[in-house]
Design a protein around this motif. Structure first.
Motif, PDB file in Angstrom:
ATOM      1  N   SER A 191      -7.317  86.854 -56.928  1.00 19.26           N
ATOM      2  CA  SER A 191      -7.589  85.148 -57.141  1.00 19.26           C
ATOM      3  C   SER A 191      -9.402  85.034 -56.440  1.00 19.26           C
ATOM      4  N   GLN A 206      -4.229  79.485 -59.169  1.00 16.36           N
ATOM      5  CA  GLN A 206      -2.966  79.762 -58.949  1.00 16.36           C
ATOM      6  C   GLN A 206      -1.687  78.853 -58.389  1.00 16.36           C
ATOM      7  N   ASP A 228      -5.294  81.989 -63.723  1.00 18.35           N
ATOM      8  CA  ASP A 228      -4.763  82.858 -62.471  1.00 18.35           C
ATOM      9  C   ASP A 228      -3.805  82.297 -62.092  1.00 18.35           C
ATOM     10  N   GLY A 272      -0.618  84.262 -53.220  1.00 18.97           N
ATOM     11  CA  GLY A 272       0.182  84.054 -53.776  1.00 18.97           C
ATOM     12  C   GLY A 272       0.869  84.212 -53.478  1.00 18.97           C
TER      13      GLY A 272
HETATM   14 MG   LIG Z   1      -3.863  85.317 -56.599  1.00 21.04          MG
END
Ligand SMILES: [Mg+2]
Ligand SMILES: Nc1ncnc2c1ncn2[C@@H]1O[C@H](COP(=O)(O)OP(=O)(O)OP(=O)(O)O)[C@@H](O)[C@H]1O
Ligand SMILES: Nc1ncnc2c1ncn2[C@@H]1O[C@H](COP(=O)(O)OP(=O)(O)OP(=O)(O)O)[C@@H](O)[C@H]1O
Ligand SMILES: [Mg+2]
Lengths: 571, 592
Positions: A362, A403, A483, B482
């Protein structure tokens, strides 16, 4: 504020006129009383009344003008400041936003702008008003009796200093209390936003306990504030009453001795109560001006913040080739997340980015769309460093599906149209077709016009993700950055979206980060990131050949499938 | 409860309820009121003392008497100071305690509300209720009610004294009152409307700013800067215009009041002067009158302001009570839950979030204790909804859900939820440390937390951090990747050591290798425990004892991986898609 000099000057003039008129009122009243005592030798009663009313009306009119001019100006200043502030925010670099908490920026935009406004409007008006009224009043009193004026001359500085001290303390406590209040509201905010976690883990009592703690602290601060405040006004009142008492004693003896007229005493005592306000106000206004100054300084920190996104030159429509040269990046006071990345990506090609959790995928994508800026090395678009491109143009060339699916509390339609408000209905439908969000529309109460709640709370995980894909696709960019944008979508839908995208991606440079290797099918090239370095790079086949992490990840999926089939066979 | 509406006059039942909140502080409130009365008496007496000084002492040349009178004067001043001080501290204290009481009960009420309420209520609104509204309501106690009482009291006292001194002059003074009232209430009306618009615009400006700051990245990426600046300029300018309008009102009102005050003074002088000349009025009385005139007009002028505060407070009170009167529709029963075996039964469950749009239709299935079940289906098919129903975030409209043979509704809510742990599809991390986020305030031993982190593959990463588990996590965990966010949320569920584990896309943002490691790491942990797993990546669920396939809210297939592959339905199709090369697909075929 320079642009409002005219208004301020006019205002100042009006303050002058108002006060010079206003100041004669008590004198006239005193004269009237004395004249009454002598059976109205000088003028008729009507004359006095006429003069009093005349003075009142004229100074009323000028007072109206002074408020209009000075306080009005402060609202103009406020608007300009706020606009400037927002404009600067839009120009600041993402580093700034990573550093600064939202709450802090908000408090500058609200509290500090308000403080500057208070200083520039009421602060300015009252300081002029105070100084003039005080000066004139004092002059009047001195002209009547020096001895009696001494009372005021002694009282005035004492009261001013006390007011200044106390209001400083009040200000300090107020800041503390505001800070604590801020904690209370962020606690509420977090509790409401994270309610699913709190309820799922039955932590309501715990959170409430913490909340009670914050409330208790707030109560303590408030109580010291109240105690200070409660002493303040009565104390002022008492001090003035004290000076009135001294005045009464001095004037009383003078009158008895025949050195003073009763009317003069009345006028004097009226002047004294008139001066009460300026004396209190001096302390208060000083504080106001100081706060305004502090506010302005805090605002300046943002307005003059040098960490802006540089504006480069306009270069016209780009092809979409991306080059990374020796790119390194670390987040604020953290370790290096990306080190020495070199990459060449021809226009129109598709790049897959693979890597373990936290390997920097990312981050890399954010650097490419200039959401972040590298500490060293460069990103080039068609051979030109990003930093030299006009930001607006750069953004027109790129669309990103982050994301985190961030949606606004708006209708679904407006969310999809976010980047291109005036897109044609046809393009709009096409992009919702590509992202397959269109197939869910009938499940929503108001179709496209459904309000989707904060951050899209009433959508399912996959619906949210697909909305953000539609939003990006509608931009029709040269460079598309995805993403991990299919993580919440089932295989079937994924397959459909990828199928649609493949056609759409034709001629667009595309970067896809994904944990699902299936999403990378058709990539011209795949890179593998490991702890911030590119460790593998090549086509799918080449990487399988290489037998590195990619091959391992790939085999893992294959292997599991076979395993399961094998398992089935044994069963 | 009255509907939401703008409180017009005074709502007496509301007022009664509000004053009812004073009950726990009864004697303090009584004390405050007596102090107010004392203070008002002291303050009203002062001009009378001055009158005495002028008429008796000074006129009679009695300096000894003057000294005595001034002493009385000072005593009254001191008395006024002390009573005022204690009264303000007392009322301030009562107000603050009430605020604390209110916020406590509001907070507890809000956090116990059912999820449907949160879906409809924006976070900002909840914040406003607990902060601004409560603060405004407090004004009722510390500002509004008490000040109005105080003003009315001193008005009555002053008018009494005036009439006692000279009724003609008193009438003269009162003559301007209707004009002042009229002007005041006209002003109040205009300003109130303008303020309402101002408040709405201020809220607009701030919400806009807030959303633009948090969503700045998205604003940038989609090139909304120019457009948003335009929008901002518009609301900003509208706000300024509205402010300028109120400034105009104020600029008219305040000078007008001064003029009216002068008119009254002139009137007193006119009537009083004549009467002094006639010898029926003393100078002292005239001076006292002029003095009272000043004290008289201020409260009347402020009355408008205070009435405004009062109305604001009432409106706020109404909104606050609206929440307090709303009881959560989902509450627990009495049944305790010592240990959960984990048998889940859905019996003909129907559910919809909004009327007319069914999300789950006639769902029936059984999960036997200690087994693992997977939920599969297209996006939006209702998988997360089933998890939400199990947690009793929502209530099915028809049918029932049994856990260990007992209806979910019969369990105590906190007990029920304590036995389960869920990894939500939408990961939420609190601002605080990693430790706080995993433990959520429970004091788990360090071993347990490390163990949970180890199983989710977080441990090495955490240990690599300078502060370890005490690393600060920023708003919503934005300082983590994430996948890391998801893993923290996973570790949170494991540390909880639940009898029933719900995983809703718990590893969707995690790479396959880590995912595989996690699966191995939790396999032994799950032995003997019931688990419900939702996943799009089918590789993670094929070992499940039972797989349920949802399609448009209906349960269309169920069975083991093998059975479903043989069935060649949706599951089979999804599976084929996942095995992306033909070889894997044809591998699957021969089994059929
Ligand atoms: Mg990521
Ligand atoms: N809080 C809510 N309010 C209203 N509608 C909702 C809410 N949550 C979900 N829905 C709707 O209910 C349907 C089912 O949603 P659910 O989240 O259960 O899907 P899902 O199977 O988990 O999908 P995904 O795989 O995308 O996560 C969707 O159409 C969704 O729009
Ligand atoms: N805003 C931030 N501040 C500080 N550190 C950060 C921030 N964002 C990410 N990091 C750290 O940088 C590293 C790389 O994060 P990044 O988000 O690029 O990973 P990723 O490869 O996208 O991972 P994932 O597959 O989980 O999405 C991680 O260790 C993460 O903790
Ligand atoms: Mg879901």
């Amino acid at each position: 504020m320079g642009r409002y000099r005219g208004r301020i000057l006019r205002g100042a003039l009006l303050v002058l006129v108002t006060n010079s008129l206003f100041i004669f009122g008590p004198r006239v009243l005193g004269l009237a009383i004395d004249d009454l005592g002598q059976g109205l030798q000088n003028h008729s009663l009507g004359w006095y009344i006429g003069v009093l009313l005349g003075l009142a009306v004229v100074s009323g009119v000028t007072r109206f003008g002074m408020r209009q001019q000075l306080i009005g100006t402060s609202r103009l200043v406020e608007r300009d400041l706020r606009e400037l502030f927002f404009e600067r925010l839009l120009a600041l670099s993402p580093r700034f936003f990573a550093r600064q908490r939202t709450g802090d920026i908000m408090s500058r935009a609200t509290q500090d702008i308000e403080n500057v406004r208070l200083a520039s409007g009421p602060g300015m008006m009252y300081s002029m008003d105070t100084l003039m009224l005080g000066g004139f009043g004092l002059a009047m009193m001195l002209s009547m009796s020096f001895r009696l004026s001494l009372v005021v001359l002694v009282m005035l500085p004492v009261v001013s200093v006390i007011v200044y001290r106390i209001s400083k303390r009040i200000h300090r406590l107020t800041l503390l209390s505001q800070k604590q209040y801020g904690r209370i509201s962020s606690h509420v905010q977090e509790s409401a936003a994270g309610i699913r976690v709190i309820q799922a883990y039955a932590r309501e009592e715990y959170m409430a306990g913490r909340f009670d703690g914050e409330l208790e602290k707030y109560l303590q601060i408030q109580m010291s504030l109240i105690r200070t405040d409660a002493a303040f006004r009565p104390l002022m009142g008492a001090l003035f009453a004290l000076s009135q008492a001294i005045l009464l004693w001095l004037a009383g003896t003078d009158i008895v001795a025949g050195k003073l007229q009763l009317g003069e005493y009345v006028a004097f005592s009226t002047y004294m109560s008139m001066l009460a306000w300026p004396t209190i106000a001096i302390g208060w206004v000083t504080n106001l001006l100081q706060r305004g100054d502090a506010g302005m300084r805090r605002l300046d920190e943002i307005i003059r913040e040098p960490d802006v996104l540089g504006e480069g030159r306009a270069v016209g429509r780009q092809g979409g080739a991306i080059t990374l040269q020796d790119l390194s990046f670390a987040y604020e006071d953290g370790p290096e997340v990306l080190s020495h990345i070199d990459l060449e990506l021809p226009a129109g090609s598709v790049l897959g980015v693979v890597g373990e959790t936290g390997s920097g995928k990312s981050t890399l994508l954010k650097l490419i769309c200039r959401e972040l800026e590298p500490q060293s090395g460069r990103v080039l678009l068609d051979g030109k460093p990003l930093a030299e491109l006009k930001l607006d143009e750069l953004r027109a060339e790129m669309a990103v599906v982050p994301q985190d699916a961030f949606l606004f509390s708006e209708t679904l339609r407006n969310n999809v149209r976010f980047g291109k408000e005036h897109a044609s209905e046809e393009d709009f439908l096409r992009s919702s077709e590509i992202s397959r969000i269109s197939s869910d529309i009938e499940q929503l109460a108001d179709g496209w016009e459904s309000a989707i709640g904060e951050r899209g709370i009433t959508l399912s995980g996959g619906q949210k993700q697909r909305s953000t894909i539609a939003r990006a696709v509608l931009m029709q960019p040269r460079v598309l950055i995805l993403d991990d944008c299919l993580s919440a979508v089932d295989n079937h839908t994924e397959e459909e979206i990828i199928g649609e995208l493949r056609q759409y991606m034709d001629g667009r440079t595309t970067l896809i980060a994904s944990h699902r290797l299936s999403a990378l099918r058709g990539a011209d090239r795949i890179i593998v990131l490991q702890e911030g370095r590119i460790t593998e790079s090549g086509t799918h086949e080449q990487l399988l050949e290489h037998k590195g992490l990619y091959a391992d990840l790939y085999r893992r999926q294959e292997l599991e499938e076979e395993l399961s089939h094998g398992g089935d066979e044994h069963a | 409860m009255p509907d939401r509406r703008d409180v017009k006059g005074l709502d007496w039942s509301l007022l009664k309820r509000l004053t009812g909140m004073l009950r726990p502080y009864g004697w303090m409130a009584a004390g405050a009121f007596s102090l107010i009365i004392c203070a008002a008496l002291f303050e009203t007496a002062i001009p009378l003392v001055t009158r005495h000084a002028i008429d008796v002492d000074i006129a009679g040349g009695d300096l000894e008497g003057l000294r005595g009178t001034i002493l009385v004067f000072l005593l009254l001043v001191a008395g006024g100071f002390v009573t005022r001080y204690f009264q303000q501290v007392l009322t301030g204290f009562i107000g603050q305690r009430i605020v604390v009481d209110l916020r406590r009960s509001l907070y507890r009420r809000v956090t116990s509300m059912q999820m449907g309420w949160f879906d409809r209520t924006p976070v900002g609104q909840i914040m406003t209720r607990l902060t601004n509204d409560v603060e405004n309501l407090n004004q009722l106690f510390t500002g509004g009610l008490i000040l109005i009482f105080q003003d009315i009291l001193s008005l009555v006292l002053i008018v009494g004294v005036l009439f006692w001194m000279d009724w003609r002059l008193a009438l003269m003074l009162l003559a301007v009152v209707p004009v002042i009232m009229l002007a005041t209430f006209q002003f109040k009306k205009l300003v109130r409307a303008a303020f309402r618009r101002v408040r709405a615009l201020v809220a607009d400006v701030n919400t806009f700013l807030q959303e633009n700051i948090t969503g700045m990245a998205v604003v940038r990426l989609f090139r909304r800067e120019a457009r948003n600046r335009e929008i901002f300029e518009q609301i900003n300018t509208r706000l300024m215009d509205e402010h300028l309008r109120t400034i105009f009102y104020f600029a008219v009102f305040f000078p007008l009041m001064e003029v009216l005050g002068s008119v009254a003074t002139a009137g007193v002088l006119w009537v009083g002067g004549g009467r002094v000349l006639d010898g029926v009025l003393t100078f002292g009385t005239l001076v006292a009158f002029l003095n009272y005139a000043e004290r008289f007009f201020r409260p009347i002028r402020d009355l408008a302001e205070k009435y405004n505060i009062l109305q604001n407070a009432m409106a706020a009170a109404e909104r606050v009570f609206e929440i307090l009167d709303r009881h959560p529709t989902i509450t627990g029963g009495e049944q305790l839950l010592p240990k959960l075996k984990g048998e889940i039964v859905f019996e003909h469950v129907h559910f919809s979030y909004e009327k007319g749009i069914p999300v789950l239709k006639d769902i029936s299935f059984r999960v036997s204790a200690g087994s693992s079940t997977a939920l599969v289906g297209y996006t939006g098919s209702g998988k997360s909804t089933i998890a939400s129903l199990l947690l009793r975030f929502y209530e099915p409209q028809q049918g029932r859900i049994l856990l260990d043979g007992v209806d979910l509704r019969d369990y105590r809510l906190d007990e029920l939820r304590r036995r389960m742990a869920i990894v939500l599809q939408d990961v939420f991390l609190f601002q605080g440390t990693l430790w706080d986020n995993i433990c959520l305030g429970e004091d788990y031993p360090e071993e347990r937390v490390r163990e949970a982190a180890r199983r989710t593959g977080l441990l090495d990463w955490v240990d690599g951090k300078a502060e370890g588990f005490h690393t600060e996590v920023s708003e919503r965990g934005q300082s983590l990747s994430g996948g890391q966010r998801q893993l923290v949320s996973f570790a949170r569920a494991l540390a909880h050591n639940p009898d029933l584990l719900l995983l809703d896309e718990a590893t969707s943002s995690v790479d396959t290798r880590s995912e595989g490691l996690i699966q191995e790491a939790i396999a032994e942990l799950l032995k003997g425990r019931t688990s419900v797993v939702i996943a799009h990546r089918l590789s993670t669920i094929q070992q499940a004892d039972q797989i349920l396939v949802l399609h448009h809210g209906e349960l269309v297939e169920s069975g083991t991986h093998r059975e479903l592959m043989d069935h060649e339905g949706i599951y089979h199709r999804l599976w084929m898609l996942q095995s992306r090369n033909g070889a894997a697909a044809s591998n699957g075929k021969p089994e059929a």
